[in-house]
Design a protein around this motif. Structure first.
Motif, PDB file in Angstrom:
ATOM      1  N   PHE A 253      11.284 -30.832  38.684  1.00 16.43           N
ATOM      2  CA  PHE A 253      12.120 -31.114  39.839  1.00 16.43           C
ATOM      3  C   PHE A 253      11.481 -32.116  40.794  1.00 16.43           C
ATOM      4  CE2 PHE A 253      13.348 -26.507  39.020  1.00 16.43           C
ATOM      5  CZ  PHE A 253      14.524 -26.838  38.362  1.00 16.43           C
ATOM      6  N   VAL A 254      12.297 -33.049  41.270  1.00 12.21           N
ATOM      7  CA  VAL A 254      11.883 -33.945  42.347  1.00 12.21           C
ATOM      8  C   VAL A 254      12.805 -33.714  43.535  1.00 12.21           C
ATOM      9  CG1 VAL A 254      10.957 -35.684  40.782  1.00 12.21           C
ATOM     10  CG2 VAL A 254      13.333 -35.865  41.548  1.00 12.21           C
ATOM     11  N   ASP A 255      12.348 -34.109  44.715  1.00 13.45           N
ATOM     12  CA  ASP A 255      13.110 -33.864  45.935  1.00 13.45           C
ATOM     13  C   ASP A 255      14.234 -34.885  46.082  1.00 13.45           C
ATOM     14  OD1 ASP A 255      13.736 -32.400  48.169  1.00 13.45           O
ATOM     15  OD2 ASP A 255      11.911 -32.904  49.299  1.00 13.45           O
TER      16      ASP A 255
ATOM     17  N   VAL B 123      16.729 -32.873  39.521  1.00 13.54           N
ATOM     18  CA  VAL B 123      16.645 -32.280  40.855  1.00 13.54           C
ATOM     19  C   VAL B 123      16.920 -30.787  40.776  1.00 13.54           C
ATOM     20  CG1 VAL B 123      17.207 -34.352  42.184  1.00 13.54           C
ATOM     21  CG2 VAL B 123      19.059 -32.939  41.274  1.00 13.54           C
ATOM     22  N   SER B 124      16.282 -30.048  41.668  1.00 16.97           N
ATOM     23  CA  SER B 124      16.604 -28.637  41.828  1.00 16.97           C
ATOM     24  C   SER B 124      17.897 -28.481  42.608  1.00 16.97           C
ATOM     25  CB  SER B 124      15.457 -27.932  42.569  1.00 16.97           C
ATOM     26  OG  SER B 124      15.793 -26.605  42.899  1.00 16.97           O
TER      27      SER B 124
ATOM     28  N   TRP C  90       6.748 -26.121  43.388  1.00 21.00           N
ATOM     29  CA  TRP C  90       7.515 -27.283  43.792  1.00 21.00           C
ATOM     30  C   TRP C  90       7.442 -27.496  45.291  1.00 21.00           C
ATOM     31  CZ3 TRP C  90       8.333 -29.404  39.390  1.00 21.00           C
ATOM     32  CH2 TRP C  90       8.594 -28.618  38.257  1.00 21.00           C
ATOM     33  N   SER C  91       7.230 -28.734  45.701  1.00 23.77           N
ATOM     34  CA  SER C  91       7.305 -29.110  47.107  1.00 23.77           C
ATOM     35  C   SER C  91       8.575 -29.930  47.288  1.00 23.77           C
ATOM     36  CB  SER C  91       6.073 -29.931  47.510  1.00 23.77           C
ATOM     37  OG  SER C  91       6.183 -30.361  48.854  1.00 23.77           O
ATOM     38  N   LEU C  92       9.626 -29.262  47.741  1.00 24.64           N
ATOM     39  CA  LEU C  92      10.949 -29.869  47.834  1.00 24.64           C
ATOM     40  C   LEU C  92      11.568 -29.589  49.208  1.00 24.64           C
ATOM     41  CD1 LEU C  92      12.204 -28.626  44.338  1.00 24.64           C
ATOM     42  CD2 LEU C  92      11.207 -30.859  44.835  1.00 24.64           C
ATOM     43  N   PRO C  93      10.916 -30.038  50.272  1.00 27.89           N
ATOM     44  CA  PRO C  93      11.389 -29.684  51.622  1.00 27.89           C
ATOM     45  C   PRO C  93      12.785 -30.185  51.939  1.00 27.89           C
ATOM     46  CG  PRO C  93       9.695 -31.393  51.723  1.00 27.89           C
ATOM     47  CD  PRO C  93       9.696 -30.874  50.317  1.00 27.89           C
TER      48      PRO C  93
ATOM     49  N   ILE D 235      24.482 -27.102  48.915  1.00 30.47           N
ATOM     50  CA  ILE D 235      24.244 -26.959  47.473  1.00 30.47           C
ATOM     51  C   ILE D 235      22.981 -26.142  47.220  1.00 30.47           C
ATOM     52  CG2 ILE D 235      23.862 -28.234  45.342  1.00 30.47           C
ATOM     53  CD1 ILE D 235      26.652 -28.614  46.679  1.00 30.47           C
ATOM     54  N   MET D 236      23.052 -25.275  46.227  1.00 30.38           N
ATOM     55  CA  MET D 236      21.931 -24.407  45.880  1.00 30.38           C
ATOM     56  C   MET D 236      20.754 -25.204  45.322  1.00 30.38           C
ATOM     57  SD  MET D 236      23.098 -22.799  42.212  1.00 30.38           S
ATOM     58  CE  MET D 236      21.470 -22.147  41.937  1.00 30.38           C
TER      59      MET D 236
END
Length: 388
Positions: free
Chosen positions: A102-104, A82-83, A347-350, A332-333
């Motif tokens: 990275f996954v959401d 994860v990011s 990345w699409s991590l809304p 968290i960052m």
């Protein structure tokens, strides 16, 4: 400029005379680097989490790096993670020359969404790193099912998760048994159990544990503890390129005292968190953590989401509380939003981005004065009554 004289920190290490005496004992023993205190701390830590093996190192960052290095992760490889974590999670992947994919997150738990893991795996994937963010357990059974089916090791980033538990087969089990291949812990001062800095790897694999111990001490074939206690001359060799990732005996002595205190610290934190949750549920626009039934967190941090229904933005709440003498932190960052990761992927991590921008962390530590907590809640009630 604020004239408030009250100063409530976001966190405070729980250290006292017992830890000072333990450090003194180590210092006066004449052995202050990695030695008998480290070995005792490892044994006691392994027993606490229920792991066959525990290896102490200088930080959780070095633990993550050692874990990936020992698993053979290298240049050109990919690691699904994860990011939404401290930058060290992604950095440890890059230390190996590999690429973090990275996954959401699940917006309810702030942890890796298992439903997105399968789609992130490619022929180059060599490992999965779920993060037990803020001490909140990940959905490990779902992640492990995917990892097992795809033949991938799982490295649990348990930096914040000492004392957290998951319900597995109708039994509560502590994070760190480990449930994946390796678990990595942090003892930074922001963590519940601190040694000033430091980390720990736990595993059920004796060969991995042997490799951790070799790599943490420059790849030295004979530990200095063995050489110094030998009755005959022993010359060490360096069969592999290793690292200087050792914990000191001074740190370990402190950690042993902290481990004894841990149950009481956890109970106190959970009482404080329950009080926060009970009041926050009655403040429109603020959403406290809602744990799934199968998870028990240690409340390393106490996240609260500031929704659009609240009259102030999250950042305005942080500033208003600071003006009133209350230190908080943003959510968290996300590594992918930092300059050092610009251009590393589209990345699409809304959910990760919303969590960073909408969540704040309230003060929580086991020595917290109940009057200070009441003051914080009063300030939030007052802010909730403001006109938008």
């Amino acid at each position: 400029m604020s004239t408030c004289t009250r100063k409530i920190p976001i966190a405070r290490p729980s250290l006292g005379e017992e830890e000072a005496e333990a450090a003194r004992r180590a210092i006066l023993s004449g052995w202050i680097t990695q030695g008998p205190e480290v070995a005792a701390f490892e044994e006691e830590f392994a027993s606490y989490v229920g792991a066959p093996h525990a290896c102490a190192v200088s930080s959780c960052t070095t633990a993550l790096h050692l874990a990936l290095h020992a698993l053979g992760v290298g240049p050109g490889d990919e690691v699904v993670t994860v990011s939404h974590s401290f930058i060290a999670t992604a950095n440890a992947v890059r230390y190996c020359g590999a690429v973090p994919v990275f996954v959401d997150i699940d917006p309810r738990t702030y942890n890796m969404d298992p439903g997105l893991v399968e789609g992130a795996i490619t022929p180059r994937t060599r490992a999965i790193i779920p993060v037990h963010q803020m001490g909140i357990p990940c959905d490990m059974p779902a992640i492990l099912e995917i990892a097992s089916r795809r033949g991938l090791p799982v490295v649990e980033d348990a930096a914040c998760a000492i004392g957290s538990e998951m319900l597995i087969d109708d039994r509560w089990e502590r994070i760190g048994r480990p449930h994946g291949t390796i678990s990595c812990f942090s003892f930074h001062p922001r963590k519940i159990l601190t040694t000033g800095d430091g980390g720990m790897l736990t595993t059920a694999d004796p060969e991995l544990d042997r490799r951790f111990r070799l790599l943490r001490q420059h790849g030295m074939s004979v530990p200095d503890t063995v050489r110094h206690s030998a009755s005959t001359v022993i010359f060490e060799e360096y069969p592999v390129v290793g690292f200087n990732y050792r914990m000191t005996d001074i740190q370990a002595a402190i950690g042993r005292v902290q481990l004894e205190k841990l149950p009481a610290m956890l109970a106190r934190r959970r009482d404080l968190a329950d009080r926060y949750t009970g009041i926050l549920l009655g403040i429109d626009g603020l959403e406290p953590l809602a744990l799934p039934a199968w998870a028990r967190t240690n409340f390393q941090s106490n996240p609260v989401r500031v929704t659009p229904r609240f009259p102030l933005t999250r950042d305005a709440v942080i500033q208003a509380l600071l003006d009133r003498g209350v230190s908080t932190r943003r959510g968290i960052m996300n590594a992918h939003q930092e300059p050092s990761y610009t251009g590393t992927g589209l990345w699409s991590l809304p959910h990760s981005e919303h969590a960073r921008d909408q969540v704040l962390l309230l003060p929580l530590y086991d020595t917290m004065d109940p009057d200070d907590q009441a003051y914080i809640l009063d300030q939030l009630r007052e802010l909730a009554g403001r006109e938008s």
